[in-house]
Design a protein around this motif. Sequence first.
Motif, PDB file in Angstrom:
ATOM      1  N   LEU A 116       0.837  -1.199   0.000  1.00 12.12           N
ATOM      2  CA  LEU A 116       0.000   0.000   0.000  1.00 12.12           C
ATOM      3  C   LEU A 116       0.871   1.247   0.000  1.00 12.12           C
ATOM      4  O   LEU A 116       0.567   2.231  -0.669  1.00 12.12           O
ATOM      5  CB  LEU A 116      -0.930   0.016   1.216  1.00 12.12           C
ATOM      6  CG  LEU A 116      -2.045  -1.020   1.214  1.00 12.12           C
ATOM      7  CD1 LEU A 116      -2.944  -0.818   2.412  1.00 12.12           C
ATOM      8  CD2 LEU A 116      -2.854  -0.926  -0.063  1.00 12.12           C
ATOM      9  N   GLU A 161       3.938   1.288  -1.161  1.00 15.00           N
ATOM     10  CA  GLU A 161       4.625   1.324  -2.451  1.00 15.00           C
ATOM     11  C   GLU A 161       3.693   1.863  -3.529  1.00 15.00           C
ATOM     12  O   GLU A 161       4.088   2.701  -4.339  1.00 15.00           O
ATOM     13  CB  GLU A 161       5.128  -0.073  -2.805  1.00 15.00           C
ATOM     14  CG  GLU A 161       6.181  -0.548  -1.814  1.00 15.00           C
ATOM     15  CD  GLU A 161       6.759  -1.904  -2.154  1.00 15.00           C
ATOM     16  OE1 GLU A 161       7.818  -2.235  -1.607  1.00 15.00           O
ATOM     17  OE2 GLU A 161       6.160  -2.643  -2.963  1.00 15.00           O
ATOM     18  N   ALA A 162       2.443   1.382  -3.497  1.00 19.61           N
ATOM     19  CA  ALA A 162       1.484   1.865  -4.487  1.00 19.61           C
ATOM     20  C   ALA A 162       1.291   3.370  -4.333  1.00 19.61           C
ATOM     21  O   ALA A 162       1.237   4.104  -5.321  1.00 19.61           O
ATOM     22  CB  ALA A 162       0.148   1.137  -4.326  1.00 19.61           C
ATOM     23  N   SER A 163       1.240   3.842  -3.086  1.00 14.97           N
ATOM     24  CA  SER A 163       1.017   5.273  -2.916  1.00 14.97           C
ATOM     25  C   SER A 163       2.258   6.073  -3.310  1.00 14.97           C
ATOM     26  O   SER A 163       2.130   7.187  -3.799  1.00 14.97           O
ATOM     27  CB  SER A 163       0.562   5.593  -1.490  1.00 14.97           C
ATOM     28  OG  SER A 163       1.532   5.182  -0.570  1.00 14.97           O
ATOM     29  N   SER A 164       3.446   5.492  -3.136  1.00 14.86           N
ATOM     30  CA  SER A 164       4.650   6.174  -3.634  1.00 14.86           C
ATOM     31  C   SER A 164       4.550   6.380  -5.135  1.00 14.86           C
ATOM     32  O   SER A 164       4.791   7.466  -5.652  1.00 14.86           O
ATOM     33  CB  SER A 164       5.900   5.321  -3.402  1.00 14.86           C
ATOM     34  OG  SER A 164       6.265   5.317  -2.078  1.00 14.86           O
ATOM     35  N   VAL A 165       4.209   5.280  -5.820  1.00 18.29           N
ATOM     36  CA  VAL A 165       4.111   5.360  -7.268  1.00 18.29           C
ATOM     37  C   VAL A 165       2.999   6.327  -7.674  1.00 18.29           C
ATOM     38  O   VAL A 165       3.120   7.066  -8.647  1.00 18.29           O
ATOM     39  CB  VAL A 165       3.870   3.954  -7.854  1.00 18.29           C
ATOM     40  CG1 VAL A 165       3.559   4.028  -9.331  1.00 18.29           C
ATOM     41  CG2 VAL A 165       5.074   3.062  -7.613  1.00 18.29           C
ATOM     42  N   ASP A 166       1.917   6.347  -6.892  1.00 14.58           N
ATOM     43  CA  ASP A 166       0.813   7.256  -7.196  1.00 14.58           C
ATOM     44  C   ASP A 166       1.177   8.713  -6.925  1.00 14.58           C
ATOM     45  O   ASP A 166       0.424   9.612  -7.273  1.00 14.58           O
ATOM     46  CB  ASP A 166      -0.429   6.882  -6.379  1.00 14.58           C
ATOM     47  CG  ASP A 166      -1.229   5.767  -7.041  1.00 14.58           C
ATOM     48  OD1 ASP A 166      -0.995   5.513  -8.230  1.00 14.58           O
ATOM     49  OD2 ASP A 166      -2.088   5.162  -6.372  1.00 14.58           O
ATOM     50  N   GLY A 167       2.297   8.928  -6.238  1.00 12.96           N
ATOM     51  CA  GLY A 167       2.758  10.296  -6.047  1.00 12.96           C
ATOM     52  C   GLY A 167       2.562  10.871  -4.655  1.00 12.96           C
ATOM     53  O   GLY A 167       2.584  12.084  -4.479  1.00 12.96           O
ATOM     54  N   ALA A 168       2.364  10.011  -3.650  1.00 13.04           N
ATOM     55  CA  ALA A 168       2.090  10.528  -2.312  1.00 13.04           C
ATOM     56  C   ALA A 168       3.375  10.950  -1.586  1.00 13.04           C
ATOM     57  O   ALA A 168       4.401  10.293  -1.697  1.00 13.04           O
ATOM     58  CB  ALA A 168       1.363   9.471  -1.493  1.00 13.04           C
ATOM     59  N   THR A 169       3.282  12.049  -0.844  1.00 12.11           N
ATOM     60  CA  THR A 169       4.373  12.452   0.046  1.00 12.11           C
ATOM     61  C   THR A 169       4.235  11.665   1.348  1.00 12.11           C
ATOM     62  O   THR A 169       3.235  10.966   1.548  1.00 12.11           O
ATOM     63  CB  THR A 169       4.267  13.941   0.384  1.00 12.11           C
ATOM     64  OG1 THR A 169       2.995  14.143   1.029  1.00 12.11           O
ATOM     65  CG2 THR A 169       4.331  14.797  -0.862  1.00 12.11           C
ATOM     66  N   GLN A 216       1.074  12.505   3.065  1.00 13.05           N
ATOM     67  CA  GLN A 216      -0.107  11.948   2.386  1.00 13.05           C
ATOM     68  C   GLN A 216      -0.217  10.439   2.611  1.00 13.05           C
ATOM     69  O   GLN A 216      -1.312   9.903   2.715  1.00 13.05           O
ATOM     70  CB  GLN A 216      -0.043  12.261   0.892  1.00 13.05           C
ATOM     71  CG  GLN A 216      -0.340  13.728   0.621  1.00 13.05           C
ATOM     72  CD  GLN A 216       0.001  14.143  -0.791  1.00 13.05           C
ATOM     73  OE1 GLN A 216       0.948  13.651  -1.399  1.00 13.05           O
ATOM     74  NE2 GLN A 216      -0.775  15.065  -1.338  1.00 13.05           N
ATOM     75  N   TYR A 222      -3.593   9.012   4.089  1.00 12.58           N
ATOM     76  CA  TYR A 222      -4.469   8.170   3.274  1.00 12.58           C
ATOM     77  C   TYR A 222      -4.263   6.673   3.459  1.00 12.58           C
ATOM     78  O   TYR A 222      -5.102   5.881   3.085  1.00 12.58           O
ATOM     79  CB  TYR A 222      -4.301   8.516   1.790  1.00 12.58           C
ATOM     80  CG  TYR A 222      -4.765   9.907   1.454  1.00 12.58           C
ATOM     81  CD1 TYR A 222      -6.116  10.242   1.521  1.00 12.58           C
ATOM     82  CD2 TYR A 222      -3.865  10.892   1.077  1.00 12.58           C
ATOM     83  CE1 TYR A 222      -6.546  11.516   1.222  1.00 12.58           C
ATOM     84  CE2 TYR A 222      -4.282  12.175   0.775  1.00 12.58           C
ATOM     85  CZ  TYR A 222      -5.635  12.483   0.850  1.00 12.58           C
ATOM     86  OH  TYR A 222      -6.057  13.747   0.560  1.00 12.58           O
TER      87      TYR A 222
END
Lengths: 347, 263
Positions: free
Chosen positions: B161, B163-171, B174, B178
Amino acid sequence: MAGVSFREVVKTFGKTRVLHGISLDITDGEFVVLVGPSGCGKSTLLRMLAGLEDITGGTIAIDGRVVNDVDSKDRDIAMVFQSYALYPHMTVRDNMGFSLKLRNEKQALIDQRVATAAKILNLEPYLGRYPRELSGGQRQRVAMGRAIVRDPKVFLFDEPLSNLDAKLRVAMRTEIKALHQRLKTTTVYVTHDQIEAMTMADRIAVMNEGRIEQLGRPLELYDRPANLFVAQFIGSPAMNIFDGVVQSGAVEALGVRWPANGGASDGQRVRYGIRPEHLEPASAGIPAEVVVVEPMGAETEIVAKVGDAPITVMMRGRSNAGPGERIHLAPQAAHAHLFDAASGIRI
Amino acid sequence: MIAPYVLVFLVFVVYPVTYGLWLARHPQSYVTLFDDPVFFRTVVNTIVFLMVAVNVKFALALFLSGFFVHDRAWIRWLSVIFIIPWAVPAIPTIFSIRFMLNPEWGIINSVWFRLTALDGPNWLNDPTLGLTMAMVVHIWKALPFWTLILIAGRLAIPRELYEASSVDGATSWQKFKYVTWPSIRTLYLSSTILSMIWTLGDFNSVYLLTGGGPADLTHVLATLGIRYIRLDQVDQAMATIVVALPFVLPLVYFMMKRLSANE
Ligand SMILES: Nc1ncnc2c1ncn2[C@@H]1O[C@H](COP(=O)(O)OP(=O)(O)OP(=O)(O)O)[C@@H](O)[C@H]1O
Ligand SMILES: [Mg+2]
């Protein structure tokens, strides 16, 4: 959209080196599959491209820009994980729109992009649901939806289909390929399933123990495997391979002569390879004893023994041979493969 | 086969509760209690203690758990040291803190004097400072436990989760907002309630440090009962427990509701 290039990429975990200098150029819009047995390092390579693993040595560039020191979030890539990694507390709609929301896009634009993606992926009825309320196949589609709403430079897939049942896997394979033909986004796709690789890829990189064994178009790999590893890995049922010695243009193996064409000198020790469909039962040829017959309708797979070695034969149509029966096999010399016995390299 | 459970329930729950209520049955006890100025101060202290100590403790636990989930060898070692306050017995450690805080010969004020050439604060003889120090001791003692609980909660979140948010652009923020928070929110709130229930019963932090003093100004409901018992007013002591019920019962109710909702 953009090209990707790997230059002498090395990865070590502690003291173990798992990638030994991978170089690979992927052109803009290409669909490249990394395939190889478990543990060969394909996920690691993909995760390095995604920015989820440090790059120990070498460089990775996306669209001409070296990204070694660029954060995942700034690489403009989208990734589909094997476990899908959907955000459990968000609806399908919010999962798909999440990356746009993080980029502070206008809500109207997000809604429109999500709607388009949902339409392409047949997810419209599920937009209000939570991931736990979806089937495996639907979750997989949401994961793809999350990737495509963004229009990233590169799509990364890490075994996205391996949690699906066989039928759904075939259907999704087609869907992903159709999606790629429609969006033309550069794609790097990791799988250990060579059939997936063969059917989906523009080019395949066959990996083994941290190295690329061969890179090429699917049928190139199939017709001219560069070494024994690729020969054995690509193709199902697998190529028949056995030890032999070259003797006046043919190969002495298993006590009989196998036709081959050129390249090797007399007396050279080789590995002789022939694919099951290039061995036809015939009235004369290499004598063999039938062990198992597996009719599949359009084709029949026969396992027969030549000497003590089991040989797989794939013949078109049906066979009325039964176990224990003696048959003759006619190998097609043009499709025989010779590999150096010591190095395993194609002759 | 439910007889043993019923017996246990009768012996350990029904009997003591009934006996306590029976001791606390005289209405006069409550009149005396409410007339006691110490009582009002105690209720205020209790509310302050609950609101401040528990929330500060949880904010710290949430923050520290985010640090301790990092998978590094030195962080592991640090976490072992960090657990110590929780693992050591309460009575000697709180007493030793009390000695350290002694204004004349305690180590803290000695160092204070050496560094600033001024007398240090009168830590435990000032009601506000005394209650504050009791809260500090309480937090110090209970923080490791709740940090561990929140670490466990964080570790249960799948790594993909993040890793996915890193790729999605989360700081980082964030990702917390989230991914982490939605995943541990339920645990955080349940733990807060449970901690409030336990904190209501925390006798040691206050009693061993300030003894309720100076001038009975730092009592909480958990220590007030002892004060009455020492004054030989047992039914008065029981009445304070009954008075604590309006604090405890809603918390217990919420807790039970959360537990059953999570099934
Ligand atoms: N975090 C890690 N720490 C140490 N070793 C690792 C780590 N991640 C992967 N490896 C090792 O690196 C090698 C390559 O792993 P990788 O996950 O890339 O394999 P893979 O080709 O994706 O295999 P699979 O098909 O099983 O997913 C393996 O030997 C694995 O044990
Ligand atoms: Mg993998």
